[in-house]
Design an enzyme around this catalytic site. Structure first.
Site, mmCIF file in Angstrom:
data_model
loop_
_atom_site.group_PDB
_atom_site.id
_atom_site.type_symbol
_atom_site.label_atom_id
_atom_site.label_comp_id
_atom_site.label_asym_id
_atom_site.label_seq_id
_atom_site.Cartn_x
_atom_site.Cartn_y
_atom_site.Cartn_z
ATOM 1 N N HIS A 117 59.058 35.685 17.440
ATOM 2 C CA HIS A 117 57.674 35.682 18.031
ATOM 3 C C HIS A 117 57.154 36.569 18.824
ATOM 4 C CE1 HIS A 117 56.266 30.941 17.307
ATOM 5 N NE2 HIS A 117 56.273 31.529 16.174
ATOM 6 N N LYS A 119 55.809 39.375 20.971
ATOM 7 C CA LYS A 119 54.645 40.479 20.677
ATOM 8 C C LYS A 119 54.466 41.387 21.793
ATOM 9 C CE LYS A 119 52.471 37.173 17.626
ATOM 10 N NZ LYS A 119 53.691 36.227 17.512
ATOM 11 N N HIS A 338 44.597 31.786 19.323
ATOM 12 C CA HIS A 338 45.802 31.836 19.106
ATOM 13 C C HIS A 338 46.708 32.488 20.333
ATOM 14 C CE1 HIS A 338 49.199 34.220 16.971
ATOM 15 N NE2 HIS A 338 49.243 33.069 16.201
ATOM 16 N N LYS A 340 48.398 31.899 23.951
ATOM 17 C CA LYS A 340 49.385 30.754 24.719
ATOM 18 C C LYS A 340 49.192 30.909 25.904
ATOM 19 C CE LYS A 340 51.140 31.400 20.250
ATOM 20 N NZ LYS A 340 50.438 32.132 19.144
HETATM 21 C C1 GNY Z 1 54.562 28.487 10.257
HETATM 22 C C2 GNY Z 1 54.375 29.740 10.446
HETATM 23 C C3 GNY Z 1 54.934 30.359 8.992
HETATM 24 C C4 GNY Z 1 53.284 30.352 10.869
HETATM 25 C C5 GNY Z 1 52.005 30.014 10.225
HETATM 26 C C6 GNY Z 1 50.841 30.307 10.555
HETATM 27 C C7 GNY Z 1 50.601 31.107 11.600
HETATM 28 C C8 GNY Z 1 51.953 31.667 12.509
HETATM 29 C C9 GNY Z 1 51.958 32.613 13.488
HETATM 30 O O1 GNY Z 1 50.587 32.970 13.950
HETATM 31 C C10 GNY Z 1 53.002 32.691 14.018
HETATM 32 C C11 GNY Z 1 53.140 33.822 15.314
HETATM 33 O O2 GNY Z 1 51.926 34.388 15.609
HETATM 34 O O3 GNY Z 1 54.070 34.032 15.782
HETATM 35 C C12 GNY Z 1 54.103 32.549 13.529
HETATM 36 N N1 GNY Z 1 54.220 31.345 12.561
HETATM 37 C C13 GNY Z 1 53.041 31.242 11.880
#
Ligand code: GNY
Length: 443
Positions: A117, A119, A338, A340
């Site tokens: 995850h 970034k 998006h 956190k």
């Molecule tokens: C459930 C998974 C495949 C998923 C769906 C939609 C958005 C996601 C996302 O934004 C991340 C992230 O940002 O790391 C990580 N998984 C995400």
């Protein structure tokens, strides 16, 4: 050009916090000026003469990423650090086959359901290194009409002999420990490079997660126990202040709030040494169906808010903690979050005891869960974020207005109405059309 110079000025004006939101297309442009950045600005020529870079992320559109770099930087070595295996790994590597400056580092994910995850951008310039820790995937949609968080470090110069090169926050050591945890040869050169640079100007703490079953002295190096350790430095005067958590996805937290959320996890975030906090002091911010429906993107914003019906049904207690996404202060109520963030705020929402921005959603996979009667902390995913502690800025608390501290949403947060429901991405939403007149019918 003047476009990029403005980022240097913007960065100076954003000191000492250097925390930004991503620009959002479609909101009043006065909210896209100061304290807002776009990826092309971060990678622009006059923000630094790039030598090589590393991009840590989850979703990566290689062609889109390459064109975010200025033409002159598109041959500088680029290392992409990801967590994909098998077919997804092959697809990523074949997407990059035509670029001979791009290399890959596959992060090991040995525990089921873990993801990469984190970034982060590591930017090596001719005259130093810059670190960017953020919340946006490397795809167009994540930098278009959403609310994302971006911390941009100072330019850390090459160490010229004197001084340790370490900051009071031990950021360089923590970053080296994080990169070392990948145990990957392609990160060794980055680790050596970081060791030769002077990070003494860094004012944030690193809060990261790496997959594993962490014990002994490693137990509080990662996840919520690292945060607990750092928060022991927080002023005890804030002990009645509410804790606010804001995120874009929610994991399976257990059948009762006492299973993990209001025990282990809340104990870490409410730490000042010993005090615990009533669960009434916990406020969680997660978009309602109407937040998504009325967003700039409409229901498709919900494609990045993967809260599943299977999980939601098991934890309806959570919904009593929930607050809507509202960011009138930043003109971003319709820019779906998006980002956190986690913080401790004064009851009136005017002051903060601490503030964190991280890739970590509200899940055990991200923050860790204690196992074997607290003997080990089990973490499934890689996560990375930054913690702002007032003492690192010679303050007792952050006065949001007076200190011009950028808070991504309105404080105090606004509770869900009775008629509000948390966004769930894998059920139909057809009662009312979204901003584009569409409905949501997942297959
Ligand atoms: C459930 C998974 C495949 C998923 C769906 C939609 C958005 C996601 C996302 O934004 C991340 C992230 O940002 O790391 C990580 N998984 C995400």
């Amino acid at each position: 050009g003047s476009f990029s110079e403005s980022l240097n000025d913007k960065w100076n004006r954003s000191s000492p916090f250097n925390f930004f939101l991503t620009k959002a297309k479609g909101i009043d442009n006065k909210y896209n000026a100061n304290q807002s950045v776009h990826i092309k600005e971060i990678l622009s020529e006059s923000f630094g003469e790039l030598v090589q870079s590393a991009q840590f992320n989850y979703k990566i559109d290689v062609d889109w990423l390459v064109q975010c770099y200025p033409e002159s930087f598109r041959s500088k070595p680029l290392l992409i650090v990801h967590g994909f295996k098998g077919r997804e790994k092959q697809d990523l590597e074949s997407e990059a086959a035509k670029y001979d400056h791009i290399g890959f580092c596959q992060a090991r994910l040995d525990i089921a359901y873990g993801t990469h995850h984190s970034k982060m951008m590591l930017l090596k310039y001719t005259d130093g290194i810059r670190v960017v820790i953020h919340t946006a995937n490397l795809v167009h949609g994540d930098w278009h009409q959403k609310t994302q968080g971006v911390w941009i470090s100072p330019l850390f110069p090459i160490l010229l002999g004197q001084g340790s090169g370490e900051s009071d926050t031990k950021f360089r050591k923590d970053l080296i420990d994080y990169l070392t945890a990948y145990n990957h040869p392609k990160l060794r050169s980055w680790i050596e490079m970081i060791k030769t640079h002077d990070f003494s100007d860094c004012r944030v703490h690193l809060v990261a997660s790496v997959p594993g079953r962490h014990t002994d002295i490693s137990k509080d190096k990662w996840g919520h126990l690292k945060l607990r350790k750092l928060l022991k430095q927080v002023e005890p005067s804030c002990k009645q202040w509410p804790i606010v958590g804001q995120f874009s996805s929610i994991g399976s937290l257990g059948a009762k709030s006492e299973d993990w959320l209001c025990s282990e996890w809340l104990s870490s975030l409410s730490t000042m040494g010993q005090t615990l906090v009533e669960k009434s002091q916990l406020r969680l911010v997660f978009p309602s169906v109407d937040n998504v429906r009325l967003s700039l993107e409409g229901y498709p914003a919900g494609g990045s808010l993967p809260y599943s019906i299977h999980t939601a049904k098991k934890q309806t207690y959570l919904h009593s903690f929930l607050h809507v996404w509202k960011s009138d202060r930043n003109g971003r109520t319709q820019a779906s979050p998006h980002i956190k963030t986690y913080m401790r705020m004064s009851p009136d929402g005017e002051n903060l005891a601490w503030f964190a921005c991280t890739s970590a959603n509200l899940s055990k996979a991200a923050w860790g869960v204690l196992e074997k009667k607290g003997y080990q902390l089990m973490i499934r995913s890689y996560e990375i974020g930054v913690l702002f502690l007032p003492k690192s800025f010679s303050k007792e608390v952050f006065k949001i207005k007076d200190d011009n501290f950028l808070v991504p949403f309105d404080l105090p947060p606004t509770p869900y109405e009775k008629s509000d429901h948390p966004w769930i991405w894998d059920i139909p939403h057809v009662n009312k059309p979204d901003t584009h007149g569409m409905k949501w019918c997942p297959n």
